[in-house]
Design an enzyme around this catalytic site. Structure first.
Site, mmCIF file in Angstrom:
data_model
loop_
_atom_site.group_PDB
_atom_site.id
_atom_site.type_symbol
_atom_site.label_atom_id
_atom_site.label_comp_id
_atom_site.label_asym_id
_atom_site.label_seq_id
_atom_site.Cartn_x
_atom_site.Cartn_y
_atom_site.Cartn_z
ATOM 1 N N GLU A 1 -0.076 2.898 6.128
ATOM 2 C CA GLU A 1 0.544 1.603 5.832
ATOM 3 C C GLU A 1 1.191 1.580 4.459
ATOM 4 O O GLU A 1 2.290 1.058 4.270
ATOM 5 C CB GLU A 1 -0.488 0.472 5.942
ATOM 6 C CG GLU A 1 -0.837 0.061 7.377
ATOM 7 C CD GLU A 1 -1.794 1.015 8.073
ATOM 8 O OE1 GLU A 1 -2.271 1.971 7.422
ATOM 9 O OE2 GLU A 1 -2.064 0.811 9.267
ATOM 10 N N HIS B 1 -9.680 -7.841 13.319
ATOM 11 C CA HIS B 1 -8.365 -8.007 13.954
ATOM 12 C C HIS B 1 -7.967 -9.476 14.095
ATOM 13 O O HIS B 1 -7.059 -9.787 14.845
ATOM 14 C CB HIS B 1 -8.368 -7.387 15.360
ATOM 15 C CG HIS B 1 -8.328 -5.898 15.377
ATOM 16 N ND1 HIS B 1 -9.401 -5.126 15.014
ATOM 17 C CD2 HIS B 1 -7.336 -5.034 15.705
ATOM 18 C CE1 HIS B 1 -9.081 -3.843 15.132
ATOM 19 N NE2 HIS B 1 -7.833 -3.769 15.548
#
Ligand code: TPP
Lengths: 332, 370
Positions: A68, A137
């Site tokens: 990322e 999540h």
């Protein structure tokens, strides 16, 4: 044309609208490319970019490794060098691995360079809970990003915004973060042509009203609208304000709605402590204190990592009934 | 292809002295007899090699004198903030920059005065930035750690260890996608090796065959932590090579060796060979920053490294080869001192940004104002 002479409305979903926006962007400007984990061959982990690889090739629909920080940083570098990258991060939870690049580079380079280095970068990511994906999540951290000067934060809540927010975001000279609530992708509806540009400077009123303002954004908009429906059956006429842009906040729209209704409920899926809802409450207290007929109400997530178990997850998140209850308290 | 190899110091015993042949073998296509740094137009009898060495010397001395002045200015409280000096490491910035073209990009760290000056940012603009003045190369908003110059493709000035690496990959990616035969050069310290961003970037760069030159300035310390206390494996070139890129270590105290290695790398990169890694083995003669009492190093160790001072080494070599007389040296010294004097003078007199402009450059000006 339909029988009544009106332009045909196309049935579509939030996901397809987003994909159409990407397709349009990739077609319109060859500086644009999409980059992120599994955006290519897999089709995007939420299926948003399905088919784009075949259409635009692996250079412009670019699968990245699980890095990322590196690929967000690479997006920043490519933007500095004149490209118009769209970087997808699977979810806001994973964006924390790229926080350094977003906060210390994307948001600061223009300023630190004395105006020499704008970063025309778009970063898209999903946010939010409601699909039993448990804590890692499900969080709503867009408010953290809205804290940062130097970036613009958008939250498309409707199919129209999903379709039309990307173009103005790409036209911005500065970094833009787009938060797509995971529960919205399957939302289906009609998209009316012709394509209209979405205003990314101003909040919008999704339902006008006179008795109370429900101020919200993103994944909470459908819940606020449902609450407004329910309230209307009791004769309470709620105005629903969709913030649309979380940074910069549209202060005028907030002041104006409170001036009309004199009551406000803020609905925000983030935790109450230090949330965007807290910021909006403070601004109402600063700007509109004498307009208020009741204390500002906040409907936020419970202060708990979002649990997996369905019942617990539902209990943790703002629900329509919570919004209705808050409105009742305010209307008194 | 992967190659991890150490180019030993040419002063090391038993090593031949390939300095001049190295310089001759590498074409200096962008060089003209007119020195871009010293402004000299005369071609001395000693020939183009000597002119080039004179350039290298002047460039290193310019950085050295600039930073020595920074020490004085800091002590006099005229400049503030974190100031990280490059003294001792000048050969790296100067040597690498010789291999770069104006259209290439440079990404740097907070220890970047040397990189910025070698890149051609005027000393006046760098000094004014240290003073926080509007005429500074970042308009006074960056200071010592955040020097930028978009016109020279100098992208900072990054004070997050390893934070510039992904950015450099992106600059290189843009060039690769548009088939621009340009190189992006990223400087960073040995400390960056412990950060994930180094490894993420190395992986990405090789996967995507990016035109990226990674220059690790291994000065053996990350603040006060010695290399062997912060890296499990201290052979940095070998680790970089493990990603599948060409990697060398070079004597970072020898400007000609650095230049030679950097040229090999940039030529290969321009030819499409993908990312290259260069470890420059160097040493900072001064503390990590102006705040650092430097308690973690032996005086003896510092003195030992000072005998390999890159400026003195080059001067010695030039004297040996009859390329440098006292008069010429005095000439260079005068020129760089004058330049630094002027930089300080103009910086002191330069205007400060009005406080009303505080919020400028947070976001770009609205389109109609641009
Ligand atoms: C991510 C991050 N962690 C810690 C620091 C504090 N810090 C500044 S410089 C430095 C040492 C870096 O050493 P190295 O990369 O070898 O570069 P050098 O200073 O030797 O040139 C540290 C730990 C920082 N700036 N950024």
């Amino acid at each position: 044309m339909s029988a009544d002479g009106q332009p045909e409305k196309a049935k579509t979903t939030y996901r397809e609208a987003m994909r159409e926006a990407l397709r349009e962007a990739l077609s319109a400007d060859d500086r644009v490319f999409l980059m992120g984990e599994d955006v290519g061959r897999y089709g995007g982990c939420f299926g948003v970019s399905l088919g784009l690889l075949e259409e635009f090739g692996p250079e412009r629909v670019r699968d990245t490794p699980l890095s990322e920080s590196a690929f967000v940083g690479a997006g920043i570098g490519a933007a500095l060098a004149g490209m118009r990258p769209i970087v997808e991060i699977m979810t806001v939870n994973f964006s924390l691995l790229a926080l350094d690049q977003i906060v210390n580079n994307a948001a600061t380079l223009l300023h630190m360079s004395g105006g020499q280095l704008p970063v025309p970068l778009v970063i898209r990511m999903t946010t939010g809970a409601g699909r039993q994906l448990a804590a890692q999540h499900s969080h709503s951290l867009e408010g953290w990003y809205a804290h940062i000067p130097g970036i613009r934060v958008l939250a498309p809540a409707t199919i129209e915004d999903a379709r039309h927010m990307l173009a103005p975001a790409l036209a911005e000279p500065d970094p833009v973060l787009i938060f797509e609530h995971g529960s919205l992708y399957n939302a289906a509806g009609e998209l009316s042509p012709p394509a209209t540009a979405v205003d990314i400077d101003h909040a919008t009123i999704r339902r006008p009203g006179t008795d109370i303002s429900l101020i919200t954004y993103g994944g909470s908009l459908p819940k606020a609208l449902a609450a407004a429906d329910e309230l209307s059956t009791e004769g309470i006429n709620a105005e629903v304000v969709d913030l649309r842009t979380l940074r910069p906040l549209d202060d005028e729209a907030i002041t104006a709605t409170v001036a009309r209704t004199h009551r406000a409920v803020i609905v925000d899926e983030a935790w109450r402590t230090g949330s965007l809802a807290a910021e909006i409450s403070a601004r109402i207290a600063e700007e509109s204190f004498y307009e208020l007929d009741a204390p500002v109400e906040r409907v936020c997530s419970a202060e708990v990592p979002i649990p997996y178990a369905r019942r617990l997850e539902e209990a943790a998140l703002p629900q329509t009934a919570d919004i209705v209850a808050a409105a009742h308290r305010a209307v008194g | 292809m992967s190659l991890a190899r150490n180019t030993r110091s040419r002063k090391a015993p038993g090593t031949p002295k390939p300095a001049k042949t190295a310089a001759k073998k590498t074409p200096t296509s962008k060089k003209s007899p007119t020195s871009k740094r010293t402004g000299r137009t005369e071609v001395p009898a000693a020939g183009p090699d000597a002119v080039h060495r004179m350039d290298l010397l002047a460039a290193m001395l310019r950085i050295r004198r600039f930073e020595e002045r920074c020490v004085e200015l800091y002590s006099a409280a005229k400049i503030r903030g974190f100031v990280h000096l490059y003294i001792g490491e000048e050969a790296v910035a100067v040597g690498v920059n010789e291999a770069l073209y104006p259209e290439d990009a440079v990404v740097s760290t907070y220890r970047e005065h040397g990189h910025a000056l070698a890149r051609g940012i005027p000393a006046e603009a760098v000094m004014a930035e240290m003073f926080g003045r509007t005429t500074g190369c970042s308009g006074g908003r960056g200071g010592s750690m955040h020097l930028f110059d978009a016109s020279r493709r100098f992208y900072g000035g990054n004070a997050i260890v390893a934070g510039g690496l992904p950015l450099a990959a992106g600059l290189a990616l843009a060039d690769r996608m548009r088939d621009q035969p340009r190189v992006t050069c990223c400087f960073f310290g040995d400390g960056a090796f412990a950060e994930g961003e180094f490894h993420e970037t190395a992986n990405l760069a090789v996967l995507w065959n990016l035109p990226l030159l990674l220059v690790c300035e291994n000065n053996l310390y990350a603040m006060g932590t010695a290399l062997e206390r912060h890296e499990a494996q201290t052979d940095l070139a070998m680790r970089a090579a493990s990603y599948g890129m060409v990697a060398w270590a070079v004597d970072g105290m020898d400007v000609e060796a650095v230049e030679h290695a950097a040229r090999r790398a940039t030529e290969a990169i321009r030819g499409g060979a993908g990312p290259h890694f260069l470890e420059a083995r160097t040493y900072r003669f001064r503390a990590h920053s102006m705040y650092d009492p430097d308690r973690y190093r032996d005086k003896e160790e510092i003195e030992r490294w000072k005998t390999r001072d890159p400026v003195n080494q080059l001067m010695d070599r030039m004297r040996e080869d009859d390329e440098l007389g006292d008069e010429e040296l005095t000439g260079i010294e005068h020129r760089v001192t004058d330049e630094v004097d002027r930089a300080v003078e103009t910086a002191e007199q330069a205007p400060e940004e009005p406080v009303e402009d505080l919020l400028l450059h947070v976001t770009s000006a609205p389109a109609e104002a641009r």
